[in-house]
Each structure stands twice: as C-alpha cells, then as structure tokens.
Design an enzyme around this catalytic site. Structure first.
Site, PDB file in Angstrom:
ATOM      1  N   HIS A  82      27.076  49.022  -3.673  1.00  0.00           N
ATOM      2  CA  HIS A  82      27.531  47.742  -4.224  1.00  0.00           C
ATOM      3  C   HIS A  82      26.525  46.661  -3.884  1.00  0.00           C
ATOM      4  O   HIS A  82      25.972  46.622  -2.790  1.00  0.00           O
ATOM      5  CB  HIS A  82      28.901  47.337  -3.689  1.00  0.00           C
ATOM      6  N   ASP A 161      42.767  42.120  -7.506  1.00  0.00           N
ATOM      7  CA  ASP A 161      41.361  41.742  -7.435  1.00  0.00           C
ATOM      8  C   ASP A 161      40.781  41.539  -8.821  1.00  0.00           C
ATOM      9  O   ASP A 161      39.978  40.626  -9.037  1.00  0.00           O
ATOM     10  CB  ASP A 161      40.561  42.817  -6.698  1.00  0.00           C
ATOM     11  N   ARG A 168      37.761  33.569 -10.235  1.00  0.00           N
ATOM     12  CA  ARG A 168      36.626  33.086  -9.443  1.00  0.00           C
ATOM     13  C   ARG A 168      35.432  32.783 -10.329  1.00  0.00           C
ATOM     14  O   ARG A 168      34.691  31.825 -10.085  1.00  0.00           O
ATOM     15  CB  ARG A 168      36.239  34.131  -8.399  1.00  0.00           C
ATOM     16  N   SER A 183      36.739  41.426  -2.160  1.00  0.00           N
ATOM     17  CA  SER A 183      36.624  41.989  -3.504  1.00  0.00           C
ATOM     18  C   SER A 183      35.796  43.272  -3.496  1.00  0.00           C
ATOM     19  O   SER A 183      36.166  44.268  -4.125  1.00  0.00           O
ATOM     20  CB  SER A 183      35.999  40.959  -4.440  1.00  0.00           C
ATOM     21  N   LYS A 187      37.676  47.522  -3.661  1.00  0.00           N
ATOM     22  CA  LYS A 187      37.314  48.497  -4.693  1.00  0.00           C
ATOM     23  C   LYS A 187      36.675  49.734  -4.084  1.00  0.00           C
ATOM     24  O   LYS A 187      36.938  50.859  -4.520  1.00  0.00           O
ATOM     25  CB  LYS A 187      36.360  47.856  -5.707  1.00  0.00           C
TER      26      LYS A 187
END
Length: 397
Positions: A82, A161, A168, A183, A187
């Site tokens: 990520h 989320d 956001r 966030s 996930k």
C-alpha cells in the site's frame, strides 16, 4: 449517542473512547449518521488528531463494518503493498502481476484518487470493461486460477471506510494521519495478509510533507513518479514497464517494493519484467476481470484528448526541481480528480513527457506535454505548470 457532543469533544481536543468510536462508525455504516456530521468529525480529527489508541479503535471499527477474507487451507502466502499516495503513482499496476509470477497470492484492495493523488481503481477503469467490483467468492476463485485480483471495497469489505474515503476526498481531510492509517490498515487487515509492504511517501507531491512525520519504507515525492500524471497516461506508462521498458524510477521502486515481500530475488523479479512474464500475468488479470486486453497497447491512442500543449524551457540548463504538487494540482483541475463525491473524472487528461530532475535541457525544449479537454481548462492550469519546472545552470546539481 449524541453525535454533536462527540464532534464537540474531538473539536475541543478530547479523546474518544472505543465505545464512542464504534458507535459512530456503526451508525455511519447503517446510514443513521448523515454525511455532514461525519464530515464535521473528520475535520475535527484533522485539526486535533488522534492518539495511537484512538487510531487503533478506529481501525478496528472500520474493519468490523465489513467482512474479512478467508482462504482455503494450504494456499500460497498472501502479500500486498500500500502507498500513502503520490503524484504519478502507478506502481500497483506493475507490482501486483509481478508478485503473482512468484507463486504468491496478491489480494489487492485498492482505492480511488484522493485530492490531487491518483487512485489505482481509476487507472484500472481506464481499461474498457474492467470490473473492480468482484464479490469475495469470485475474487477467491480468481486467486486460485491466476494468483491475483485488484478490486475496490465492496459492500462486504470495510463498508464504513469506503463511505468515509469518499467524504475525505471532497472535504479537505485527506492528509489526516490517523484517518490515513486507519483507512490503510482496515483494508489490509480485511485482506488477511501474510506479508505487507507500506510505501510511505513524503514531500511536495505527498500528503505528508516532511520526513520527520513518518517512518517505514520512505520514498521522496518532490517530483512525480515516472513521466506521466493522469489515469490513462499512467496506465500506458505502467504497460511500458510491464514490457520491460518505462522510466527507471518506476522500475526501481517496483523492484524495491517487490523484494520486501517476494520469495524470489531481485534479479529474478527483474527478469520477469523483461521477459514478458509479468505482462502475461497482467493480461490474465484484465481478462479475468472482464477488461478488454486487446486494446491495452493502444490505451494512449484511445484516450487522446482534443487539445495538447507543450510547455517549453526558456533557457538551456539542468532541471533542478519539478514540483509534484503543482503538477498534481494541474491534473486535478484538468478533470483528473473529484471535487464532489459523485463526480466522474476525465480519464484522458493529465501531463506527460515530464522531464526529470537532473536532466539537461536546451532552450525552447519541451519540459512537459499537457493533455486537456477544453481551452478553458488548459488556460486554468498553465500558470501552475509554467512554474513547476525550475532550470538551473549545469553545475547546480
């Protein structure tokens, strides 16, 4: 639960309990707490922050708003990456199929663009027909067949989320560290991974501007990654990398990230990029998710904009700066980002052929090419882009 009181509590610097956070997220998930109250709470968190404990409570609540992936026994290691967001960040498009060449499973749940940074899902949807909304059953079967999927959050996965992420994006609360962490991690926890590498970006083109704010694997982001910014343009560049070509900074970052979670050594990973193995895996991924693989190598032509404009150097010298934030903002203003939750982005617009820091240029040489839908949009971004590149003397670097 009185939501305004919780907003006021956080606004005034108070710490929310696990029960309060769980109730807010549960109510928001069920639609009992309206978007305007959740946006107000997000803004309070943006200004007041959250303790590590609160961030953990929020992550847990977001995770529990959906279901967790479960895999058959004795299956390969589950790995993912990520990024905290970047201008020109297209590494996931290359990394996921590359790691799947290593007999790993890559269950990648990605997001859409946030503020001026692009999103993996938006880039994937530049591929005609590509379906990012697989349910868990279909996603698991795809892992069993080809070792990789790339999807968004469905109603089954971290639903709260998904809703908060969209808010956001349009309320100025993207750079909040606790909201970023919660966030990301909800996930990744929902993916039930064995290995995870976090690519944390800092600099002008990232949400976190200074190195002292962060830890983990750090990547400077004062200039865009690669030579393109914009959804279809970045997809085309990622396809170049999957063909063993593409900009060296993109290739090197992909390999740096891959070596953190792969079984294979860097040399083998690089070979899979160069010999077509990763490209073939990407084609399998696109076909498995209903995309049109036959047009992949023509993406740039398919998304050609009516207007292109070159920004040229006014002197000879060396590039000493290429402001990623200004370039990202320009792409956003061209239509490559969302100003409201339900906005449709223009997949074709953006900036290409970017010069890199350290490269020499001649007088009147192109520094970048702007891809715009209208003359009005082009005129709006030219002042930003004309100041994005700084040219110094040859001895300056």
């Amino acid at each position: 639960m009185h939501v305004p009181s919780l907003i006021e509590k956080k606004r005034d610097g108070g710490e929310l309990s696990s029960e309060e956070i769980a109730q807010v997220i549960s109510g928001f998930t069920r639609g009992e707490i309206p978007d305007y109250q959740m946006s107000a709470l997000a803004m309070a968190i943006f200004f007041r922050g959250m303790s590590d404990m609160e961030t953990g409570y929020l992550t847990k609540a977001l995770l529990e708003s959906g279901q967790i992936f479960e895999y058959p026994p004795n299956t390969p290691p589950k790995v993912d990456k990520h990024s905290t967001g970047a201008i020109g960040g297209k590494t996931s498009l290359v990394l996921a199929p590359l790691l799947a060449c290593d007999e790993l499973w890559v269950p990648m749940i990605s997001g859409r663009g946030l503020d001026i940074t692009g999103g993996t899902l938006d880039k994937l949807e530049s591929i005609p027909g590509f379906n990012v909304n697989l349910d868990r059953t279909r996603a698991i079967k795809q892992l069993e067949r080809i070792g990789v999927f790339m999807i968004g959050q469905t109603a089954e996965i971290c639903l709260a989320d998904k809703k908060l992420y969209a808010l956001r994006d349009v309320t100025g609360t993207v750079p909040s560290r606790p909201l970023i962490v919660a966030s990301i991690m909800c996930k990744k926890l929902a993916e039930n991974l064995d290995r995870l590498v976090l690519n944390v970006r800092f600099g002008k083109g990232a949400f976190m501007k200074t190195r002292t704010q962060i830890s983990y694997l750090l990547t400077a982001m004062d200039e865009p990654l690669g030579r393109t910014v914009g959804n279809a343009l970045e997809l085309a560049e990622a396809i170049d990398v999957l063909h063993g070509q593409g900009p060296s900074d993109v290739v090197n970052l992909v390999l740096d990230l891959a070596t953190k979670v792969a079984n294979a050594r860097r040399a083998q990973l690089q070979k899979w990029l160069q010999d077509g193995s990763a490209w073939k895996k990407f084609i399998s991924l696109v076909e498995a998710q209903d995309g049109s693989a036959s047009v992949l190598e023509e993406i740039a032509a398919i998304y050609k904009t009516p207007i292109t404009h070159e920004i040229r150097s006014d002197r000879a010298g060396k590039i000493t700066a290429m402001d990623a934030e200004k370039i990202g903002r320009a792409s956003f203003l061209l239509g490559g980002g969302r100003q409201q939750v339900d906005d449709k982005i223009d997949l074709a617009v953006g900036i290409s052929d970017l010069k890199k820091i350290g490269e020499s240029v001649q007088g009147d040489e192109p520094l970048m090419r702007v891809h715009a839908r209208t003359n009005d949009a082009l005129e709006q971004v030219l002042p930003l882009l004309r100041t994005a590149a700084v040219i110094g003397d040859e001895r300056d670097l």
